[in-house]
Design an enzyme around this catalytic site. Structure first.
Site, short mmCIF file in Angstrom:
data_model
loop_
_atom_site.label_atom_id
_atom_site.label_comp_id
_atom_site.label_asym_id
_atom_site.label_seq_id
_atom_site.Cartn_x
_atom_site.Cartn_y
_atom_site.Cartn_z
N LYS A 220 0.82 -1.23 0.00
CA LYS A 220 0.00 0.00 0.00
C LYS A 220 0.85 1.27 0.00
O LYS A 220 0.37 2.33 -0.41
CB LYS A 220 -0.92 0.02 1.23
CG LYS A 220 -1.98 -1.06 1.24
CD LYS A 220 -3.21 -0.60 0.51
CE LYS A 220 -4.37 -1.56 0.71
NZ LYS A 220 -5.54 -1.17 -0.05
N SER B 43 -9.01 0.44 7.79
CA SER B 43 -8.75 -0.35 9.00
C SER B 43 -7.42 -1.07 8.87
O SER B 43 -7.05 -1.87 9.71
CB SER B 43 -9.86 -1.39 9.18
OG SER B 43 -9.87 -2.25 8.06
N TYR C 154 3.86 6.27 12.62
CA TYR C 154 4.17 7.18 11.51
C TYR C 154 3.56 8.57 11.68
O TYR C 154 3.59 9.38 10.76
CB TYR C 154 3.72 6.56 10.18
CG TYR C 154 4.41 5.25 9.87
CD1 TYR C 154 5.78 5.10 10.06
CD2 TYR C 154 3.69 4.15 9.39
CE1 TYR C 154 6.42 3.89 9.79
CE2 TYR C 154 4.32 2.95 9.11
CZ TYR C 154 5.68 2.82 9.31
OH TYR C 154 6.29 1.63 9.04
N SER D 248 1.40 -9.66 -0.39
CA SER D 248 0.98 -8.26 -0.31
C SER D 248 1.37 -7.55 0.98
O SER D 248 1.59 -6.34 0.98
CB SER D 248 -0.54 -8.17 -0.50
OG SER D 248 -1.19 -9.05 0.39
N ALA E 156 -15.35 -14.04 1.77
CA ALA E 156 -15.46 -12.66 1.28
C ALA E 156 -15.31 -12.68 -0.23
O ALA E 156 -14.47 -12.01 -0.81
CB ALA E 156 -14.39 -11.78 1.92
#
Length: 333
Positions: free
Chosen positions: A63, A88, A125, A318, A218
């Site tokens: 991401k 989230s 961060y 990922s 999902a």
């Protein structure tokens, strides 16, 4: 046929030139992540596997690429107002880190049920956390309120061309690191990752196959693909907390047109794949990051004659942000 040619004419939210621009913009900020392979996992799968380890990316997940591209493509006036998102998961930390590097505020709306490790990353961060209820509606309403109060630029976790372009830089690296790859297996949720990866990969090698991996609890993307339109679910139930979002209007056309198939797997298969990643690859992966390996080891892939020619498979790992307490408990079950 007319519908088919119409599809081909449709312009997607990103393309190879926007992805190359993203690469030039972010290459000094992101890690060029390693590609790992294992003879043991090749033997188990009966294929040559190449693991693109985005779990070793800054922020612990892919991401950061998209967030970095989005934040650093803002002009100075817009950037000075800061950025806002609701997430989230890994996008929250990625945006907080990208904003920190640009020296601007990040307002992050997080549902109270978010995984602890992902909340801790946002704090680490310097992101300003605003809590919401778990529902998407609550998240969106609060993000909208923050936007009205601060003028911060909203950056969606996946349904944004800048995000797609950033995620597509994975393919530029991976197909340079392992040009023999003939198939890519990529996790799917909101579709930002697989859309960027597919657009770049198909541009570099039009014959490459793109397969998505999705949890059975999902499986909205698989249902969408079968129905030919976006399907959303009233609830999701999977250990893969990063794979509970639904496709957006920017990502669906790419998934519809460029993703050959969506392989769905049980949570038990995801946990087994996580164990293999820990024990054999020696990398920390979260459930969403292990699903590509789970898909390649599944009967749905192994016994499908359509994929018998998939010999060199690139798997996008990922992310690696896992709550270790949850992990140990899942192993005990």
């Amino acid at each position: 046929m007319e519908a088919e040619s119409q599809k081909r004419k449709e312009k997607y939210a990103a393309d190879i030139s926007s992805i190359k621009e993203a690469h030039d913009r972010i290459k000094s900020l992101v890690h060029k992540t390693p590609v790992l392979s294992s003879e043991s996992l090749n033997a188990i799968s009966g294929r040559k596997l190449y693991f693109k380890c985005e779990c070793l990316q800054k922020g612990g997940a892919f991401k950061f690429r998209g967030a970095c591209n989005a934040v650093f493509s803002l002009d100075d006036d817009d950037a000075s107002k800061g950025v806002v998102t609701h997430s989230s998961g890994n996008h929250a930390a990625a945006l907080a880190l990208a904003a920190k590097l640009r020296g601007v505020p990040a307002y992050i709306v997080i549902p109270r049920n978010a995984p602890t490790c992902k909340v801790e990353n946002v704090k680490r961060y310097g992101g300003q956390i605003i809590w919401s209820d778990a529902s998407v509606r609550s998240r969106e309403e609060i993000a909208n309120k923050v936007w009205q109060e601060t003028g911060a630029i909203f950056i969606h976790p996946y349904n944004d061309g800048r995000i797609l372009s950033g995620q597509g830089t994975i393919s530029l690296e991976l197909l340079e690191q392992a040009p023999q790859i003939d198939t890519l297996v990529v996790p799917i949720s909101g579709g930002g990752l697989i859309s960027g990866v597919a657009l770049a990969a198909k541009s570099i090698n039009p014959s490459i196959r793109i397969l998505a991996a999705e949890p059975k609890g999902a499986d909205d993307a698989a249902q969408s693909k079968a129905a030919g339109r976006i399907i959303t679910l009233s609830e999701t139930n999977t250990i893969a907390d990063g794979l509970r979002a639904f496709l957006g209007d920017f990502t669906w056309p790419v998934v519809r047109d460029l993703v050959e198939d969506i392989i769905t797997v049980e949570d038990s298969e995801i946990i087994k794949a996580m164990k293999l990643c820990f024990e054999i690859l020696k990398v920390v992966v979260e459930p969403s990051g292990a699903i590509g390996l789970a898909a390649v080891l599944s009967d749905a892939f192994q016994k499908n004659p359509a994929w018998k020619d998939c010999k060199h498979i690139g798997i996008v790992v990922s992310g690696g942000n896992v709550d270790l307490g949850v992990l140990w408990n899942s192993f005990d079950k």
